[in-house]
Design an enzyme around this catalytic site. Sequence first.
Site, PDB file in Angstrom:
ATOM      1  CG  ASN A 190      34.398  27.722 -10.838  1.00  0.00           C
ATOM      2  OD1 ASN A 190      34.584  26.688 -10.192  1.00  0.00           O
ATOM      3  ND2 ASN A 190      33.386  28.544 -10.591  1.00  0.00           N
ATOM      4  CG  ASN A 211      31.350  17.726 -11.923  1.00  0.00           C
ATOM      5  OD1 ASN A 211      30.647  18.653 -12.300  1.00  0.00           O
ATOM      6  ND2 ASN A 211      31.918  17.720 -10.744  1.00  0.00           N
ATOM      7  CG  ASN A 245      29.520  28.879 -11.713  1.00  0.00           C
ATOM      8  OD1 ASN A 245      29.448  29.235 -12.888  1.00  0.00           O
ATOM      9  ND2 ASN A 245      29.854  27.647 -11.371  1.00  0.00           N
ATOM     10  CG  HIS A 265      33.464  29.802 -14.918  1.00  0.00           C
ATOM     11  ND1 HIS A 265      33.989  28.531 -14.918  1.00  0.00           N
ATOM     12  CD2 HIS A 265      32.211  29.691 -14.390  1.00  0.00           C
ATOM     13  CE1 HIS A 265      33.083  27.691 -14.434  1.00  0.00           C
ATOM     14  NE2 HIS A 265      32.001  28.363 -14.097  1.00  0.00           N
ATOM     15  CB  CYS A 267      26.525  22.675 -10.080  1.00  0.00           C
ATOM     16  SG  CYS A 267      27.558  21.223 -10.399  1.00  0.00           S
ATOM     17  N   GLY A 268      26.613  23.162 -13.593  1.00  0.00           N
ATOM     18  CA  GLY A 268      26.051  22.736 -14.876  1.00  0.00           C
ATOM     19  C   GLY A 268      25.845  21.231 -14.948  1.00  0.00           C
ATOM     20  CG  ASN A 269      29.058  18.524 -15.525  1.00  0.00           C
ATOM     21  OD1 ASN A 269      28.723  18.409 -16.701  1.00  0.00           O
ATOM     22  ND2 ASN A 269      30.274  18.841 -15.180  1.00  0.00           N
ATOM     23  CD  GLU A 312      34.090  21.998 -10.752  1.00  0.00           C
ATOM     24  OE1 GLU A 312      33.428  22.263  -9.731  1.00  0.00           O
ATOM     25  OE2 GLU A 312      33.761  21.113 -11.560  1.00  0.00           O
ATOM     26  NE  ARG A 313      33.087  29.523  -6.497  1.00  0.00           N
ATOM     27  CZ  ARG A 313      32.054  30.376  -6.572  1.00  0.00           C
ATOM     28  NH1 ARG A 313      32.200  31.641  -6.203  1.00  0.00           N
ATOM     29  NH2 ARG A 313      30.898  29.965  -7.049  1.00  0.00           N
ATOM     30  CB  CYS A 320      33.770  22.337 -14.956  1.00  0.00           C
ATOM     31  SG  CYS A 320      33.060  23.788 -14.130  1.00  0.00           S
ATOM     32  N   GLY A 321      30.464  21.774 -16.115  1.00  0.00           N
ATOM     33  CA  GLY A 321      29.461  22.234 -17.080  1.00  0.00           C
ATOM     34  C   GLY A 321      29.457  23.741 -17.233  1.00  0.00           C
ATOM     35  CB  THR A 322      29.339  26.559 -14.830  1.00  0.00           C
ATOM     36  OG1 THR A 322      30.240  25.955 -13.888  1.00  0.00           O
ATOM     37  CG2 THR A 322      27.904  26.424 -14.348  1.00  0.00           C
ATOM     38  N   GLY A 323      31.920  25.577 -16.584  1.00  0.00           N
ATOM     39  CA  GLY A 323      33.207  25.901 -17.202  1.00  0.00           C
ATOM     40  C   GLY A 323      33.146  25.778 -18.715  1.00  0.00           C
TER      41      GLY A 323
HETATM   42  N1  LIG Z   1      32.993  24.726  -8.430  1.00  0.00           N
HETATM   43  C1  LIG Z   1      31.859  25.492  -8.975  1.00  0.00           C
HETATM   44  C2  LIG Z   1      30.533  24.755  -8.723  1.00  0.00           C
HETATM   45  C3  LIG Z   1      30.437  23.484  -9.515  1.00  0.00           C
HETATM   46  C4  LIG Z   1      30.556  23.753 -10.974  1.00  0.00           C
HETATM   47  C5  LIG Z   1      30.795  22.523 -11.825  1.00  0.00           C
HETATM   48  N2  LIG Z   1      30.790  21.265 -11.125  1.00  0.00           N
HETATM   49  C6  LIG Z   1      29.806  22.517 -12.950  1.00  0.00           C
HETATM   50  O1  LIG Z   1      29.461  21.439 -13.457  1.00  0.00           O
HETATM   51  O2  LIG Z   1      29.372  23.619 -13.365  1.00  0.00           O
HETATM   52  C7  LIG Z   1      31.778  26.827  -8.252  1.00  0.00           C
HETATM   53  O3  LIG Z   1      32.273  26.938  -7.131  1.00  0.00           O
HETATM   54  O4  LIG Z   1      31.193  27.742  -8.832  1.00  0.00           O
END
Ligand SMILES: N[C@H](CCC[C@H](N)C(=O)O)C(=O)O
Length: 275
Positions: free
Chosen positions: A186, A13, A153, A155, A78-80, A204-205, A213-216
Amino acid sequence: MRVDFTKMHGLGNDFVVIDHRAHESVAIDRALAAALADRHTGIGCDQLIVLEAARDEDEDADFRMRIWNVDGGEVEACGNASRAVALFHGAQARVATAGGIIAVTPERGGAAVAMGKPRFGWEDIPLDYAMDSSALPLSWGPLEQPFAVNVGNPHVVFFVDDIEAVDLATLGPEIEHDPVFPEGINVGIASVEARDYISLRVWERGAGLTRACGTGACAALVAAAERGLTERTATVNLPGGRLTISYGEDGAIVMRGPAVESFRGSFDPSAFGAA
Ligand SMILES: N[C@H](CCC[C@H](N)C(=O)O)C(=O)O
């Protein structure tokens, strides 16, 4: 005039990181973010990350991190990228984001990030109307009853038997843009392989299918633990690799995983229509 950037990634990512903490080298807007992120005519990344000096309201943060998706939309977390910023900064830091204050700690090969606590209220996700966020009474094709959570964010997480059997490229955008999610969403597709192991793919949104996706991963672990499917610490296996997520009894989420600096470069803003 040229603007310096650092290309980084967390499990594939990837990010363009611009450091504006000392001074702003170019005004970032939706159009420039999308142009820089474009993989054919720009530098290419999933998200543009801009570091800025902390603001008065940033509760003694060391600096602020702003995040734009490849579609140009500015988002809260954005976690990552948080791990990449830990590597870039090179020391522990409290970082202000639109999704709240996070704490980053560089570690060998990556970083640990205290992501804050999840929020479950329908208005916090947000959803368009009141619903039980632990099992939304909704379905999209074969996907049903997701868990919704805001981890900085928004999910939704669907639990399935085989994550590869889901046509996420088709269902992802349909769910992302459903009006029930007024700020978009997301979309995670998770399979619990063991009480400490989750396989996950994420649409991802504003960015589509990403390598990780870290937050995912945080959302999937919180959802699985809340449903009693896993312990409160688990490995989350994404297409790009693995993260370790913990969800403390106090609600605090900690994510650990790799971060990489790929290369450094510079660009002329006028080549992207910016002053
Ligand atoms: N697409 C996500 C932001 C990036 C999240 C993802 N890259 C991560 O690592 O958390 C959003 O719109 O909330």
